[in-house]
Design a protein around this motif. Structure first.
Motif: not given
Length: 71
Positions: A9, A19, A37-38
């Motif tokens: 990121w 993204k 993202g998780r």
């Protein structure tokens, strides 16, 4: 904790990408981007595409965080 994509990121910010740009650049699905993202596992194929796109080593986009256990 497991894997962290925080470096990825940060790289996107440095490259002035979001993204969705990454998703298009590596030809993947929104589901895969959401998993990253998780901080969930994705295939080595996806990680390879990211490294190929950025011409970098996997350690520049992914790191493994060792859990601090009190066993």
């Amino acid at each position: 904790m497991g894997f962290s994509y925080d470096k990825l990121w940060k790289k996107l910010i440095d490259e002035k990408m979001n993204k969705l740009d990454l998703q298009k650049a590596i030809n993947t699905t929104p589901h895969t981007i959401a998993k990253m993202g998780r901080d969930e596992n994705v295939s080595m194929e996806i990680l390879g595409r990211i490294c190929r796109y950025f011409k970098c080593d996997i350690s520049e986009v992914l790191e493994y965080i060792i859990e601090n256990t009190n066993d």
